[in-house]
Design a protein around this motif. Structure first.
Motif, short mmCIF file in Angstrom:
data_model
loop_
_atom_site.label_atom_id
_atom_site.label_comp_id
_atom_site.label_asym_id
_atom_site.label_seq_id
_atom_site.Cartn_x
_atom_site.Cartn_y
_atom_site.Cartn_z
N THR A 28 71.11 83.94 7.56
CA THR A 28 70.93 85.17 6.76
C THR A 28 71.58 85.01 5.39
O THR A 28 72.61 84.33 5.28
CB THR A 28 71.59 86.34 7.49
OG1 THR A 28 70.94 86.52 8.75
CG2 THR A 28 71.46 87.65 6.71
N SER A 52 68.68 85.31 12.76
CA SER A 52 70.01 85.90 12.95
C SER A 52 70.14 87.30 12.37
O SER A 52 71.24 87.87 12.38
CB SER A 52 71.06 84.99 12.30
OG SER A 52 70.79 84.93 10.92
N SER A 53 69.05 87.87 11.85
CA SER A 53 69.15 89.24 11.32
C SER A 53 67.77 89.87 11.19
O SER A 53 66.76 89.16 11.10
CB SER A 53 69.81 89.23 9.94
OG SER A 53 68.99 88.52 9.03
N ALA A 99 76.03 89.60 9.09
CA ALA A 99 75.19 89.07 10.17
C ALA A 99 75.94 88.09 11.09
O ALA A 99 75.32 87.37 11.87
CB ALA A 99 73.96 88.39 9.57
N GLU A 103 74.59 85.18 13.97
CA GLU A 103 74.67 83.83 13.40
C GLU A 103 75.48 82.93 14.32
O GLU A 103 75.11 81.78 14.57
CB GLU A 103 75.32 83.88 12.01
CG GLU A 103 74.44 84.57 10.99
CD GLU A 103 75.09 84.73 9.62
OE1 GLU A 103 74.35 84.97 8.66
OE2 GLU A 103 76.32 84.63 9.51
N THR A 162 76.04 97.22 11.34
CA THR A 162 75.39 95.93 11.57
C THR A 162 74.09 96.10 12.37
O THR A 162 73.83 97.18 12.93
CB THR A 162 76.33 94.98 12.37
OG1 THR A 162 76.46 95.51 13.70
CG2 THR A 162 77.69 94.86 11.72
N ASP A 163 73.33 95.01 12.46
CA ASP A 163 72.10 95.05 13.27
C ASP A 163 72.40 95.37 14.74
O ASP A 163 71.53 95.80 15.48
CB ASP A 163 71.38 93.68 13.20
CG ASP A 163 70.74 93.43 11.84
OD1 ASP A 163 70.69 94.36 11.01
OD2 ASP A 163 70.28 92.29 11.62
#
Ligand SMILES: O=C[C@H](O)[C@H](O)[C@H](O)COP(=O)(O)O
Length: 220
Positions: A28, A52-53, A99, A103, A162-163
């Motif tokens: 990311t 990763s995102s 991320a 990651e 965050t995600d």
């Protein structure tokens, strides 16, 4: 040459490492965005990507690159990602874009981790860049107090979720002389999801964009 031009140079150099027709791990950030642009030029040669995102997933999909759920994939031969800092052992600080957890998961799965960055990211001692720590929201104040006991100054990254629906504390004032120890200590605090030190699983190679082309840095 601007930092972005150096990022682009490093990112395109990473194509050389995509030698199999398997699934490519994609990190990311602004450097990885250049890598995704590069990857799109060889998309017919790869099976797809794991991402990763949500941001990288969107960019990959916009290019028509298939994005697998990591649980569907047995092997990731190569993971390509940027960093906020790297030392000469290729231990990294990551997570400036929030991320870090996804990651770290893909880096753990991957056979080879290729880090791409502009020349300013290589440092002797990690820690000038505030170290991101992803935290379960209800544990934020507790984790911050525990980090102060370890000698850091945590700053809540306000407005960022965050995600994974968690929050980020950026830890200032650290001179990270023993990255593996600190990575473990921070992860031991209850409520921490993970931290942005990639020391237990460093990069295998660093492609550094410089004024004189891409420099390949191997761990010391
Ligand atoms: O969460 C973000 C990632 O760890 C990035 O790899 C890192 O922040 C570097 O980003 P950029 O390539 O934009 O400098």
């Amino acid at each position: 040459m601007t930092a972005d031009e150096m990022k682009k140079q490093a990112a395109w150099s990473a194509l050389e490492y995509i030698t199999t027709d398997g699934v490519v791990g994609v990190g990311t950030g602004s450097t990885v965005n250049h890598f995704i642009d590069a990857l799109a030029t060889i998309k017919g040669r790869i099976e797809g990507a794991v991402s990763s995102s949500n941001a990288s997933t969107q960019r990959l999909k916009d290019y028509g690159i298939h994005v697998f759920d990591l649980n569907e994939v047995k092997e990731v031969a190569v993971y390509v990602d940027g960093a906020d800092e790297s030392n000469h052992n290729l231990q990294l600080v990551k997570g400036g874009g929030g991320a870090l957890t996804r990651e770290k998961i893909i880096a753990a799965v991957a056979d080879k981790f290729v880090c791409i960055a502009d020349a300013t990211k290589l440092v002797d001692v990690l820690g000038k860049f505030p170290l991101p720590v992803e935290v379960i929201p209800m544990a934020r104040s507790y984790v911050a107090r525990e980090i102060v006991k370890l000698g850091g100054q945590p700053v809540y990254r306000e407005g960022v979720i965050t995600d994974n629906h968690n929050v980020i504390l950026d830890v200032h004032g650290l001179d990270i002389m023993e990255p593996i120890k600190l990575e473990k200590k921070l992860n031991d605090i209850v409520g921490v999801v993970t931290n942005g030190l990639f020391a237990m699983r460093p990069a295998d190679v660093l492609l550094l964009g410089t004024e004189n082309g891409t420099q390949t840095v191997n761990p010391k």
